[in-house]
Design a protein around this motif. Structure first.
Motif, PDB file in Angstrom:
ATOM      1  N   PRO A  36       0.766  -1.401   0.208  1.00  0.00           N
ATOM      2  CA  PRO A  36       0.194   0.016   0.013  1.00  0.00           C
ATOM      3  C   PRO A  36       0.915   1.309  -0.067  1.00  0.00           C
ATOM      4  O   PRO A  36       1.766   1.219   0.600  1.00  0.00           O
ATOM      5  CB  PRO A  36      -0.747  -0.081   1.283  1.00  0.00           C
ATOM      6  N   CYS A  37       0.295   2.324  -0.624  1.00  0.00           N
ATOM      7  CA  CYS A  37       1.034   3.580  -0.276  1.00  0.00           C
ATOM      8  C   CYS A  37       0.565   4.287   0.999  1.00  0.00           C
ATOM      9  O   CYS A  37      -0.615   4.173   1.326  1.00  0.00           O
ATOM     10  CB  CYS A  37       0.673   4.582  -1.442  1.00  0.00           C
ATOM     11  N   ARG A  38       1.656   4.961   1.585  1.00  0.00           N
ATOM     12  CA  ARG A  38       1.135   5.347   2.876  1.00  0.00           C
ATOM     13  C   ARG A  38       1.408   6.864   2.984  1.00  0.00           C
ATOM     14  O   ARG A  38       1.442   7.456   4.037  1.00  0.00           O
ATOM     15  CB  ARG A  38       2.181   4.636   4.273  1.00  0.00           C
ATOM     16  N   LEU A  39       1.362   7.474   1.973  1.00  0.00           N
ATOM     17  CA  LEU A  39       1.699   8.973   1.978  1.00  0.00           C
ATOM     18  C   LEU A  39       0.330   9.834   1.734  1.00  0.00           C
ATOM     19  O   LEU A  39       0.402  10.936   1.228  1.00  0.00           O
ATOM     20  CB  LEU A  39       2.654   9.386   0.811  1.00  0.00           C
ATOM     21  N   CYS A  40      -0.881   9.461   1.904  1.00  0.00           N
ATOM     22  CA  CYS A  40      -2.081  10.061   2.209  1.00  0.00           C
ATOM     23  C   CYS A  40      -3.177   8.980   2.480  1.00  0.00           C
ATOM     24  O   CYS A  40      -2.788   7.801   2.328  1.00  0.00           O
ATOM     25  CB  CYS A  40      -2.200  10.886   0.841  1.00  0.00           C
ATOM     26  N   PRO A  41      -3.976   9.424   2.918  1.00  0.00           N
ATOM     27  CA  PRO A  41      -5.100   8.242   3.280  1.00  0.00           C
ATOM     28  C   PRO A  41      -5.974   7.815   2.121  1.00  0.00           C
ATOM     29  O   PRO A  41      -6.862   7.065   2.625  1.00  0.00           O
ATOM     30  CB  PRO A  41      -5.938   9.044   4.223  1.00  0.00           C
TER      31      PRO A  41
ATOM     32  N   GLY B 238      -5.232   5.155   0.069  1.00  0.00           N
ATOM     33  CA  GLY B 238      -5.408   3.948   0.256  1.00  0.00           C
ATOM     34  C   GLY B 238      -4.890   3.283  -0.896  1.00  0.00           C
ATOM     35  O   GLY B 238      -5.493   2.026  -1.217  1.00  0.00           O
ATOM     36  N   CYS B 239      -4.121   3.864  -1.896  1.00  0.00           N
ATOM     37  CA  CYS B 239      -3.771   3.439  -3.186  1.00  0.00           C
ATOM     38  C   CYS B 239      -2.786   2.086  -3.015  1.00  0.00           C
ATOM     39  O   CYS B 239      -2.021   1.933  -1.999  1.00  0.00           O
ATOM     40  CB  CYS B 239      -2.904   4.203  -3.875  1.00  0.00           C
ATOM     41  N   GLY B 240      -2.819   1.203  -3.914  1.00  0.00           N
ATOM     42  CA  GLY B 240      -1.942  -0.223  -3.914  1.00  0.00           C
ATOM     43  C   GLY B 240      -0.849   0.409  -4.758  1.00  0.00           C
ATOM     44  O   GLY B 240      -1.106   0.923  -6.251  1.00  0.00           O
TER      45      GLY B 240
ATOM     46  N   ALA C 124      -1.180   6.735  -9.708  1.00  0.00           N
ATOM     47  CA  ALA C 124      -0.574   7.057  -8.479  1.00  0.00           C
ATOM     48  C   ALA C 124      -0.280   8.387  -8.635  1.00  0.00           C
ATOM     49  O   ALA C 124      -0.387   9.055  -9.797  1.00  0.00           O
ATOM     50  CB  ALA C 124       0.720   6.193  -8.197  1.00  0.00           C
ATOM     51  N   CYS C 125      -0.190   9.346  -7.534  1.00  0.00           N
ATOM     52  CA  CYS C 125       0.208  10.634  -7.734  1.00  0.00           C
ATOM     53  C   CYS C 125       1.673  10.913  -7.390  1.00  0.00           C
ATOM     54  O   CYS C 125       2.425   9.900  -7.246  1.00  0.00           O
ATOM     55  CB  CYS C 125      -0.469  11.583  -6.494  1.00  0.00           C
ATOM     56  N   VAL C 126       2.161  12.174  -7.631  1.00  0.00           N
ATOM     57  CA  VAL C 126       3.457  12.632  -7.418  1.00  0.00           C
ATOM     58  C   VAL C 126       4.243  12.102  -6.105  1.00  0.00           C
ATOM     59  O   VAL C 126       5.358  11.415  -6.317  1.00  0.00           O
ATOM     60  CB  VAL C 126       3.563  14.040  -7.535  1.00  0.00           C
ATOM     61  N   LYS C 127       3.425  12.041  -4.963  1.00  0.00           N
ATOM     62  CA  LYS C 127       4.011  11.365  -3.683  1.00  0.00           C
ATOM     63  C   LYS C 127       4.342   9.868  -3.961  1.00  0.00           C
ATOM     64  O   LYS C 127       5.216   9.313  -3.448  1.00  0.00           O
ATOM     65  CB  LYS C 127       3.100  11.869  -2.623  1.00  0.00           C
ATOM     66  N   GLY C 128       3.208   9.313  -4.332  1.00  0.00           N
ATOM     67  CA  GLY C 128       3.086   7.740  -4.528  1.00  0.00           C
ATOM     68  C   GLY C 128       4.355   7.464  -5.403  1.00  0.00           C
ATOM     69  O   GLY C 128       5.071   6.489  -5.121  1.00  0.00           O
ATOM     70  N   TYR C 129       4.464   8.374  -6.605  1.00  0.00           N
ATOM     71  CA  TYR C 129       5.662   7.704  -7.537  1.00  0.00           C
ATOM     72  C   TYR C 129       6.872   7.864  -6.849  1.00  0.00           C
ATOM     73  O   TYR C 129       8.267   7.256  -7.097  1.00  0.00           O
ATOM     74  CB  TYR C 129       5.492   8.462  -8.847  1.00  0.00           C
TER      75      TYR C 129
ATOM     76  N   HIS D 277      -6.356  14.152  -1.499  1.00  0.00           N
ATOM     77  CA  HIS D 277      -6.348  12.937  -1.807  1.00  0.00           C
ATOM     78  C   HIS D 277      -6.291  12.836  -3.434  1.00  0.00           C
ATOM     79  O   HIS D 277      -7.506  12.605  -4.252  1.00  0.00           O
ATOM     80  CB  HIS D 277      -7.611  12.542  -1.547  1.00  0.00           C
ATOM     81  N   PRO D 278      -5.228  12.973  -3.984  1.00  0.00           N
ATOM     82  CA  PRO D 278      -5.112  13.233  -5.515  1.00  0.00           C
ATOM     83  C   PRO D 278      -5.902  12.267  -6.351  1.00  0.00           C
ATOM     84  O   PRO D 278      -6.447  12.500  -7.316  1.00  0.00           O
ATOM     85  CB  PRO D 278      -3.559  13.366  -5.888  1.00  0.00           C
ATOM     86  N   VAL D 279      -5.386  10.861  -5.879  1.00  0.00           N
ATOM     87  CA  VAL D 279      -6.077   9.927  -6.726  1.00  0.00           C
ATOM     88  C   VAL D 279      -7.606   9.867  -6.658  1.00  0.00           C
ATOM     89  O   VAL D 279      -8.233   9.539  -7.452  1.00  0.00           O
ATOM     90  CB  VAL D 279      -5.489   8.482  -6.398  1.00  0.00           C
ATOM     91  N   LEU D 280      -8.417  10.124  -5.488  1.00  0.00           N
ATOM     92  CA  LEU D 280      -9.660  10.347  -5.276  1.00  0.00           C
ATOM     93  C   LEU D 280     -10.172  11.151  -6.097  1.00  0.00           C
ATOM     94  O   LEU D 280     -11.342  11.065  -6.781  1.00  0.00           O
ATOM     95  CB  LEU D 280      -9.991  10.240  -3.798  1.00  0.00           C
TER      96      LEU D 280
HETATM   97  S1  SF4 Z   1      -3.036   9.591  -3.771  1.00  0.00           S
HETATM   98 FE1  SF4 Z   1      -0.822   9.536  -3.815  1.00  0.00          FE
HETATM   99  S2  SF4 Z   1      -0.045   9.638  -1.971  1.00  0.00           S
HETATM  100 FE2  SF4 Z   1      -2.071   9.247  -1.614  1.00  0.00          FE
HETATM  101  S3  SF4 Z   1      -2.075   6.990  -1.525  1.00  0.00           S
HETATM  102 FE3  SF4 Z   1      -2.274   7.345  -3.710  1.00  0.00          FE
HETATM  103  S4  SF4 Z   1      -0.212   7.505  -4.483  1.00  0.00           S
HETATM  104 FE4  SF4 Z   1      -0.179   7.659  -2.260  1.00  0.00          FE
END
Ligand code: SF4
Ligand SMILES: Nc1nc2c(c(=O)[nH]1)N[C@H]1C(S)=C(S)[C@@H](COP(=O)(O)OP(=O)(O)OC[C@H]3O[C@@H](n4cnc5c(=O)[nH]c(N)nc54)[C@H](O)[C@@H]3O)O[C@H]1N2
Ligand SMILES: Nc1nc2c(c(=O)[nH]1)N[C@H]1C(S)=C(S)[C@@H](COP(=O)(O)OP(=O)(O)OC[C@H]3O[C@@H](n4cnc5c(=O)[nH]c(N)nc54)[C@H](O)[C@@H]3O)O[C@H]1N2
Ligand SMILES: [Mo]
Length: 768
Positions: free
Chosen positions: A50-55, A57-59, A85-90, A218-221
């Motif tokens: 899981p990504c842990r850099l926002c709530p 909950g992306c995989g 994914a967003c810039v933090k996720g990447y 919550h960029p992906v949401l």
């Molecule tokens: S929106 Fe970005 S930071 Fe948040 S869980 Fe998804 S990839 Fe990670």
């Protein structure tokens, strides 16, 4: 590292960075490789995490090569992000590899932190904890956890302090971001955890964002919200907000309102729904009970009392308090009241962080209950919980000052169950709630708390009223232990610093916003002596002679063992948790667990297998009478508001590129370069009236402190006239020197935004 050293270091990092900037919503479509070299695809092994850099909950799929996480892509099979994914996720894996990563334990000797073997540091922690309890009683010890603790950490902390030592002084950062959401859910539905889920986005005809800057938080949401609208021309996405943000620019309509007027607005919407006879009478009669009163229990009331209560809360009153034209309030109500449209409301921390945060949450749930739009696809309230583990996750694992796993400390039955599962004498469990997060630090100031162990949080940046908190943490006679991945403003004043393993470096179970659970394996070894918070707590427990509480030989046994125990606290159908094997096989299941899958919508008998069909279409089983509550809680003005001395409202919050206090994301050169420091944003007309130009340094002054900071206009967002915005990630510009600690009395959630300030112009060059 001192403050100054760390800033110089971070500046150096920025100079190394070659890549700049994020797209408008921060979404990228390609795979970004981490580390210096582009790895050859053949040598890479991809693993789910899981990504842990926002709530959100992306995989993610994390590429591991020679024991190092070197690449990331969105997991196409992950239910939340479906490959995005967003810039933090990447850049998530780069957060593991900052050059100043803590790899050794440190102990303060003669004023300086010196490296010691991990075992010696744990011996010292255990010795001081035992001595504190022996001399001052268990209530003099406390643990403060991260909102992004894994459930393993949260559970073990609760078991050690509540079951082992006999103090309920365990609380987490969730107190700061979602305590009012949890208290609101408990008062309205009788149980924690979101009613609907993120899938609501794809079913909604109307999405109303209540002061939620979704594009950055919550960029992906947010990308899912925009995709829903792109795919269906009839879908409308609107917001009610106090600031024009990146989110606002993408929406169909933005209604701007004055801070802390949510109660006036929500009640006016209900007023209008009643006046237009838009209420779902059958649903209300069958499934709702009315309550009035300021406290959590309240007294009985009836629909006619609610109608009478609403008489004072007209759209015209809302216009007076909130500054939203009455006709716009009526228009908003018409969206909720249209029987042909499904409506989702989304709100988060900015709404929870209100002087009456629990009441505001109740008032927003009221709207959905009044029109019967709840617990069904595309109909319902989504109460965002801040850090991944917020709300129904950590609170429910027993890591809040008032909770035990699956219960509350004040209930004899819940204490008896905890004593049984843990194998400790029932009288060891304290029936009084422990200290909430800010009160732990206030306890340091008075000497009532003498041992504090902070995990995965940076409270000396992120707590409100920081001047007092920092003085308290430095008080002689108290002992501060900090488990952290990097040096922070909090480790700077610690007596012991323990190097923390980050999430990809250990196995664990993560909780997410919409009751989502994700198990993940250890993908890479932690550096040096870095260890998980759970393991550090267990090791100290063993040194205190409490080893019987932690019969888990290694980390794999810890995860399996704690999960099996936690499931015993959740045997009711309404909160049941899945077996670990199933969670491993199907990441992202949402509790309550049911045969053949997860639960997306709660309380509706068509979707929730815990609901009793004999109750009709709904069964609000969280309350004994099986009804949800509509609460009569009046509009009250904010505890602090602008006046002649302090004429501006100050709002604070996150920006896209950084997570929390920036500890992890400021180590990623690309993110640091894109957003190197906080500024104060003003409305251009306010700036002109004050004679301030973009780039000038100004002084912000509140009743609690001052802050020198650069002013900007037309920057990331646009505050309304009379309002300011400062991002809260920057330990070099501590905006929490200004903010107040007081807040919602029911939930203990601080109201960071109930903060009035003045802006002082300094002479050019920043002198003054
Ligand atoms: S929106 Fe970005 S930071 Fe948040 S869980 Fe998804 S990839 Fe990670
Ligand atoms: N003015 C103002 N202040 C605010 C807010 C605001 O809006 N305005 N928001 C509040 C809110 S909502 C929040 S969530 C908080 C955030 O406040 P905090 O939770 O205090 O800040 P974080 O930066 O999230 O803390 C992360 C720390 O945990 C460490 N860490 C990361 N992962 C792990 C792990 O697995 N184990 C251990 N032991 N350590 C780990 C990192 O090294 C880092 O030091 O700030 C609050 N403060
Ligand atoms: N990139 C990124 N995303 C994050 C986080 C992060 O650190 N970085 N943190 C996550 C966490 S832990 C949280 S809690 C959420 C927070 O997420 P949000 O609640 O969306 O955070 P904000 O942007 O602070 O608030 C939204 C709007 O409310 C206004 N506002 C701020 N404070 C107040 C207030 O007290 N009252 C009122 N009425 N309005 C206010 C702000 O000006 C802003 O326009 O974001 C999550 N997502
Ligand atoms: Mo948060």
């Amino acid at each position: 590292m001192s403050d100054v050293d760390r800033r110089t270091f971070l500046k150096g990092l920025a100079a190394l960075s070659a890549v700049v900037g994020a797209g408008p919503a921060g979404l990228a479509a390609s795979t970004a490789a981490a580390g210096q070299a582009q790895p050859s695809a053949r040598a890479l092994a991809w693993h789910r995490a899981p990504c842990r850099l926002c709530p959100s909950g992306c995989g993610l799929l994390v590429g591991v090569q020679r024991g190092r996480a070197v690449a990331v892509k969105g997991d196409p099979d992950a239910p939340v992000n479906r490959g995005l994914a967003c810039v933090k996720g990447y850049h998530a894996v780069q957060t593991l590899y900052g050059r100043d990563r803590l790899t050794r334990a440190r102990v303060r000797r003669d004023g300086a932190l010196v490296d010691v073997p991990l075992g010696a540091a744990l011996d010292l922690v255990a010795e001081r904890l035992a001595a504190t309890v022996a001399a001052h009683g268990p209530a003099a010890a406390a643990a403060y956890g991260a909102g992004d603790w894994l459930l393993d950490d949260a559970y073990v902390a609760g078991k050690l302090f509540k079951g082992g030592l006999g103090t309920n002084n365990v609380d987490t950062e969730s107190r700061l971001d979602s305590a009012a959401a949890a208290a609101g859910l408990a008062a309205t539905y009788g149980l924690p955890g979101m009613v609907g889920c993120y899938d609501d986005i794809e079913h909604a005809d109307v999405i109303v964002l209540w002061n939620e800057n979704l594009a950055e938080t919550h960029p992906v949401l947010f990308s899912r919200v925009l995709a829903r609208r792109r795919g269906n021309a009839a879908v409308r996405v609107v917001e009610v907000a106090t600031r024009t943000t990146r989110t606002s620019y993408a929406l169909d309509r933005s209604l701007l309102y004055a801070p802390h007027a949510e109660l006036a607005l929500a009640h006016a919407v209900c007023h209008e729904l009643v006046a237009r006879r838009r209420l779902a009478r059958d649903f209300v009669d069958r499934h709702v009970a009315f309550r009035r009163g300021a406290d959590a229990a309240g007294q009985d009331a009836a629909l006619r009392d609610f109608v009478r209560f609403l008489a004072d809360h007209t759209p015209e009153q809302a216009q007076r308090h909130a500054g939203v034209p009455a006709e716009d309030v009526r228009w908003l109500a018409s969206l909720y009241g249209d029987p042909a449209r499904r409506v989702v409301s989304i709100w988060g921390a900015a709404v929870h962080q209100h002087p009456r945060g629990t009441w505001v949450n109740n008032a927003l749930h009221n709207i959905h209950l009044l029109v019967g739009k709840v617990g069904a696809p595309g109909n319902g309230p989504l109460t965002l919980a801040g850090q991944p583990g917020g709300c129904g996750g950590l609170h429910d694992a027993g890591a809040a000052a008032h909770t035990l796993p699956g219960g509350v400390v004040t209930a004899a039955a819940d204490r008896a169950r905890a004593a049984r599962v843990w194998g400790v004498p029932p009288e060891r469990l304290d029936a009084r709630p422990g200290r909430r997060a800010p009160a732990m630090f206030q306890g340091l100031a008075t000497g009532d708390v003498r041992f504090l162990w902070v995990h995965g949080a940076d409270p000396l940046v992120t707590l409100p009223e920081l001047g007092r908190m920092r003085a308290a943490a430095r008080r002689a006679g108290s002992f501060l232990v900090v488990s952290s991945a990097y040096p922070t403003a909090t480790t700077d004043v610690a007596d012991v610093v323990l190097p923390a393993a980050l999430w990809l470096e250990r196995e664990g179970v993560a909780a997410g916003g919409d009751r989502r659970l994700q198990h993940h394996e250890r993908l890479v070894p932690p550096p040096g002596d870095a260890t998980s918070s759970a393991r550090q707590l267990v090791e100290v427990g063993r040194r205190l002679g409490l080893g019987a509480l932690f019969p888990w030989a290694d980390d794999a046994a810890l995860t399996a063992g704690f999960w099996a125990e936690l499931r015993r606290f959740h045997e009711d159908a309404g909160t049941r948790l899945p077996p670990l094997a199933e969670l491993r096989a199907r990441p992202g299941l949402r509790w309550p667990h049911a045969e053949n899958g997860d639960t997306r919508w709660r309380y509706a008998t068509a979707h929730d297998r815990a609901a009793d069909r004999t109750q009709g279409r709904y069964d609000f089983y969280g309350h004994a009478d099986r009804r949800a509550r509509i609460w009569l809680r009046p509009y009250t003005p904010a505890s602090e508001a602008p006046d002649s001395q302090f004429p501006f409202w100050l709002a604070t919050g996150p920006v896209l590129e950084h997570w929390g206090a920036g500890t992890l994301t400021r180590r990623v050169p690309t993110l640091h370069r894109a957003m190197p420091g906080a500024v104060v944003e003003l409305h251009p007309e306010d700036a002109r009236a004050l004679g301030i130009a973009g780039g000038d340094v100004v002084r912000l002054v509140s009743r609690r402190g001052t802050l020198r900071i650069e002013a900007r206009m037309d920057y990331r967002s646009q505050p309304q006239r009379g309002q300011l915005f400062v991002a809260s990630f920057d330990e070099g510009r501590l905006v929490n020197l200004l903010t107040p600690v007081s807040g919602c009395p029911l939930s203990g959630q601080p109201a960071y935004g109930a903060c009035a300030v003045r802006v002082e112009r300094l002479r050019p060059g920043g002198a003054g």
